[in-house]
Design a protein around this motif. Structure first.
Motif, mmCIF file in Angstrom:
data_model
loop_
_atom_site.group_PDB
_atom_site.id
_atom_site.type_symbol
_atom_site.label_atom_id
_atom_site.label_comp_id
_atom_site.label_asym_id
_atom_site.label_seq_id
_atom_site.Cartn_x
_atom_site.Cartn_y
_atom_site.Cartn_z
ATOM 1 N N ALA A 31 -58.322 -69.684 -14.957
ATOM 2 C CA ALA A 31 -59.315 -70.007 -15.991
ATOM 3 C C ALA A 31 -59.610 -71.504 -15.998
ATOM 4 N N GLU A 32 -58.569 -72.304 -15.890
ATOM 5 C CA GLU A 32 -58.751 -73.747 -15.872
ATOM 6 C C GLU A 32 -59.603 -74.168 -14.678
ATOM 7 N N ALA A 33 -59.410 -73.528 -13.533
ATOM 8 C CA ALA A 33 -60.199 -73.834 -12.340
ATOM 9 C C ALA A 33 -61.664 -73.448 -12.542
ATOM 10 N N MET A 53 -66.375 -81.966 -26.058
ATOM 11 C CA MET A 53 -66.678 -80.895 -27.001
ATOM 12 C C MET A 53 -65.833 -79.648 -26.747
ATOM 13 N N PHE A 54 -65.193 -79.568 -25.579
ATOM 14 C CA PHE A 54 -64.389 -78.387 -25.267
ATOM 15 C C PHE A 54 -62.926 -78.784 -25.187
ATOM 16 N N GLU A 55 -62.116 -78.152 -25.983
ATOM 17 C CA GLU A 55 -60.673 -78.425 -26.003
ATOM 18 C C GLU A 55 -60.007 -77.597 -24.908
ATOM 19 N N THR A 56 -59.521 -78.277 -23.879
ATOM 20 C CA THR A 56 -58.893 -77.551 -22.779
ATOM 21 C C THR A 56 -57.374 -77.529 -22.899
ATOM 22 N N GLY A 60 -57.142 -74.241 -27.144
ATOM 23 C CA GLY A 60 -58.453 -73.824 -26.649
ATOM 24 C C GLY A 60 -58.346 -72.804 -25.535
ATOM 25 N N LEU A 61 -57.395 -73.032 -24.638
ATOM 26 C CA LEU A 61 -57.216 -72.093 -23.525
ATOM 27 C C LEU A 61 -56.731 -70.732 -23.992
ATOM 28 N N MET A 62 -55.983 -70.699 -25.080
ATOM 29 C CA MET A 62 -55.549 -69.411 -25.625
ATOM 30 C C MET A 62 -56.775 -68.545 -25.947
ATOM 31 N N PHE A 63 -57.808 -69.142 -26.556
ATOM 32 C CA PHE A 63 -59.015 -68.387 -26.878
ATOM 33 C C PHE A 63 -59.775 -67.984 -25.615
ATOM 34 N N VAL A 64 -59.777 -68.835 -24.615
ATOM 35 C CA VAL A 64 -60.403 -68.494 -23.336
ATOM 36 C C VAL A 64 -59.698 -67.275 -22.737
ATOM 37 N N HIS A 65 -58.370 -67.279 -22.732
ATOM 38 C CA HIS A 65 -57.612 -66.166 -22.155
ATOM 39 C C HIS A 65 -57.792 -64.879 -22.971
ATOM 40 N N ILE A 66 -57.821 -65.003 -24.285
ATOM 41 C CA ILE A 66 -58.055 -63.818 -25.129
ATOM 42 C C ILE A 66 -59.427 -63.234 -24.827
#
Length: 136
Positions: A31-33, A53-56, A60-66
């Motif tokens: 996801a980070e890539a 503007m995007f918390e990485t 923030g990544l928890m929401f990306v993974h969800i």
């Protein structure tokens, strides 16, 4: 190919596309890539959108993974059961996602997200079209 076979192919086709797009977001490191790739495209296209503007970080990544996991599960449900009701829900949900992406762009998110807007509208239109043909 009859209408039912066409409907099934369209529903499954967009489910496979969703699986391909959302699976990377469900997986840490990948996801980070993908996010880095989106920022690379932003810079390469000359947008230079502030990434602040995007918390990485982990939150923030928890929401990306969800989001990725939910996308994967939804795609697998439509692959397993390519039914008209699921396609209708998906087509409507795509319109809602489109509005959310457009809202993010309006707030200053990278214009690269227009690629997602196009894919969401295409998926919604194709599924509504094949479902309409089936009813006629």
């Amino acid at each position: 190919m009859n209408g039912n076979e066409t409907q099934t192919k369209v529903i499954r086709g967009f489910a496979w596309a969703d699986l391909a797009i959302t699976l990377p977001f469900a997986l840490p490191f990948i996801a980070e890539a993908v996010i880095s790739l989106l920022w690379f495209l932003d810079r390469w296209l000359g947008f230079d959108t502030p990434s602040i503007m995007f918390e990485t970080g982990p939150f923030g990544l928890m929401f990306v993974h969800i989001m990725g996991v939910l996308g994967v599960v939804w795609a697998l449900a439509r692959l397993r059961r390519p039914e008209a009701d699921l396609a209708r829900m998906d087509a409507r949900a795509r319109l809602a996602v489109t509005v959310l992406i457009l809202y993010a762009i309006a707030l200053g998110a990278t214009p690269v997200l227009w690629l997602f807007v196009i894919s969401e509208i295409a998926g919604s239109a194709a599924q509504f079209a094949v479902l309409r043909k089936k009813q006629v």
